[in-house]
Write an enzyme that holds these catalytic residues in place. Structure first.
Site, PDB file in Angstrom:
ATOM      1  N   ASN A   1       0.818  -1.211   0.000  1.00 51.44           N
ATOM      2  CA  ASN A   1       0.000   0.000   0.000  1.00 51.44           C
ATOM      3  C   ASN A   1       0.853   1.262   0.000  1.00 51.44           C
ATOM      4  O   ASN A   1       0.345   2.366   0.172  1.00 51.44           O
ATOM      5  CB  ASN A   1      -0.940   0.012   1.212  1.00 51.44           C
TER       6      ASN A   1
ATOM      7  N   HIS B   1       3.014   2.451   2.156  1.00 53.66           N
ATOM      8  CA  HIS B   1       3.350   3.136   3.398  1.00 53.66           C
ATOM      9  C   HIS B   1       4.109   2.172   4.301  1.00 53.66           C
ATOM     10  O   HIS B   1       4.151   0.965   4.054  1.00 53.66           O
ATOM     11  CB  HIS B   1       2.112   3.715   4.098  1.00 53.66           C
TER      12      HIS B   1
ATOM     13  N   CYS C   1       2.905   6.659   7.520  1.00 56.81           N
ATOM     14  CA  CYS C   1       4.263   7.172   7.410  1.00 56.81           C
ATOM     15  C   CYS C   1       4.816   6.774   6.056  1.00 56.81           C
ATOM     16  O   CYS C   1       4.693   5.616   5.644  1.00 56.81           O
ATOM     17  CB  CYS C   1       5.125   6.609   8.541  1.00 56.81           C
TER      18      CYS C   1
END
Length: 401
Positions: A271, A273, A308
């Site tokens: 994904n 991240h 993040c």
């Protein structure tokens, strides 16, 4: 004499006389004692490779697979058994159980599985559960309806409790199932048990919500997606929580701090991240070494606030909580130890008496915060709480339920 097996549509056993060291030198191939034609070893291996690829119509001449779905073979219908992953459907057709062996790279110096390894296994079994359901599209656990609406799953909260860590080479069974969590969320639970004894080693529960993959904003659950996944929901809880524990936000006065942490490309998942297991690693790196050596992580709570990315700079904060008699193991090394009831005792008295043993039998708790370091302000990634207890050498786990 050297013998080669040729994987052609029909198998021919060829014996080739060795003469010198030239790999491309022509040889006489003999079949059933008769010379059939001149052939080189390089040509023989090349023909064998081409014959092998010819048996798989989806493979191109250069050896690369043409279509990804042929390589993955994602089921389009519900499967009851997966022999490749040692998995099967349970709980009346809606739960999933996978049998795994604890590998050498999943254990630490004490030959027991690490919390990071357990978290990876929980994620893997969750994805395999969706795989077996026949709902999986080509996303990271996303269903066909989710892909149509450009949605992905993100975890918002996770709680894992460990009574006993499996050891290297041990066979364990991991059960997982899903249930509703409010109107727009999904709860996923796990049990990890010993295959040999049936004793439960660990339990986990988590809450998942949907996020738009392009806008990176949380989304309501479309009715199409609800219709896909709701038949799999059951009312069963691995961990029953009456109310969530509140985790306070730490500031720059925290006792332990690691700064300038930079994600690597290998830390990103499908994904795009940073994977939640990497968050756990950053958290545990702030725990003092003597705690890691003498204590074992018995429970962890993770509350995710934002994702993040690969370009973010991360700071990890950690603060010991007041727990039982001692606030932090570091206090044992101080010249004086303050008790919560206001009394003080010299450390040498504690070390010489039996009180220190009672401290060892207690638990330690730490509050954690991961945040992105910004020029104007820092942004929270995750809050967490870890609970630690004295390491034990017993091999007898705790329960079978």
């Amino acid at each position: 004499m050297a013998s080669f097996s040729c994987p052609v549509p029909y198998v021919v056993r060829c014996s080739i006389a060795k003469e010198g060291g030239d790999f491309n030198r022509q040889r006489y191939a003999k079949v059933n004692g008769g010379i059939i034609r001149s052939i080189s070893e390089a040509d023989l291996l090349s023909r064998s490779a081409k014959a092998s690829r010819a048996l798989i119509p989806s493979v191109a001449e250069n050896g690369f697979v043409v279509k990804e779905d042929v390589r993955q073979k994602i089921p389009t219908k519900k499967q009851l058994v997966d022999p490749y992953r040692q998995g099967l459907i349970i709980e009346g057709g809606v739960g999933y159980r996978q049998t795994v062996v604890i590998r050498s790279y999943e254990v630490g110096p004490d030959k027991t599985a690490t919390m990071e390894s357990l978290m990876n296994l929980l994620q893997e079994t969750a994805l395999n559960h969706v795989w077996m359901s026949g709902l999986l599209s080509n996303g990271f656990g996303a269903t066909h309806g989710m892909m149509k609406h450009n949605l992905i799953w993100v975890v918002s909260r996770m709680l894992v409790e460990v009574d006993h860590y499996p050891i290297w080479g041990e066979i364990v069974e991991i059960d997982t199932w899903v249930g509703a969590s409010g109107k727009n969320g999904m709860r996923r639970d796990w049990l990890i048990r010993s295959q040999a004894t049936g004793h439960v080693y660990a339990r986990g529960t988590s809450t998942w919500v949907m996020m738009n993959q392009q806008t990176r904003r949380l989304s309501k659950m479309p009715e199409e997606v609800r219709a896909e996944i709701s038949p799999w929901f059951i009312e069963k809880h691995a961990i029953k929580e009456d109310a969530y524990e509140k985790i306070s936000k730490l500031d720059d006065k925290a006792k332990y701090m690691n700064s300038d942490l930079k994600p690597k490309r290998s830390d990103l998942d499908m994904n795009h991240h940073v994977n939640n297991v990497k968050y756990l690693r950053w958290m545990l790196e702030t725990i003092p070494d003597h705690v890691l050596e003498s204590q074992q992580l018995s429970s962890i709570i993770l509350e995710y606030r934002r994702e993040c990315g690969s370009s973010d700079i991360v700071q990890s904060l950690c603060e010991p909580e007041e727990n039982g008699i001692l606030r932090d193991v570091d206090m044992i090394e101080d010249s004086e130890i303050s008790l919560l009831n206001g009394f003080s005792l010299a450390s040498e008295i504690l070390k010489g008496g039996g009180l220190l043993g009672s401290f060892d039998n207690g638990t330690l708790r730490y509050t954690h915060l991961l945040q992105i370091e910004g020029e104007a302000k820092n942004e929270e990634i995750m809050r967490g709480r870890t609970t630690w207890k004295k390491k034990v050498t017993t091999t007898i786990p705790f329960s079978t339920q």
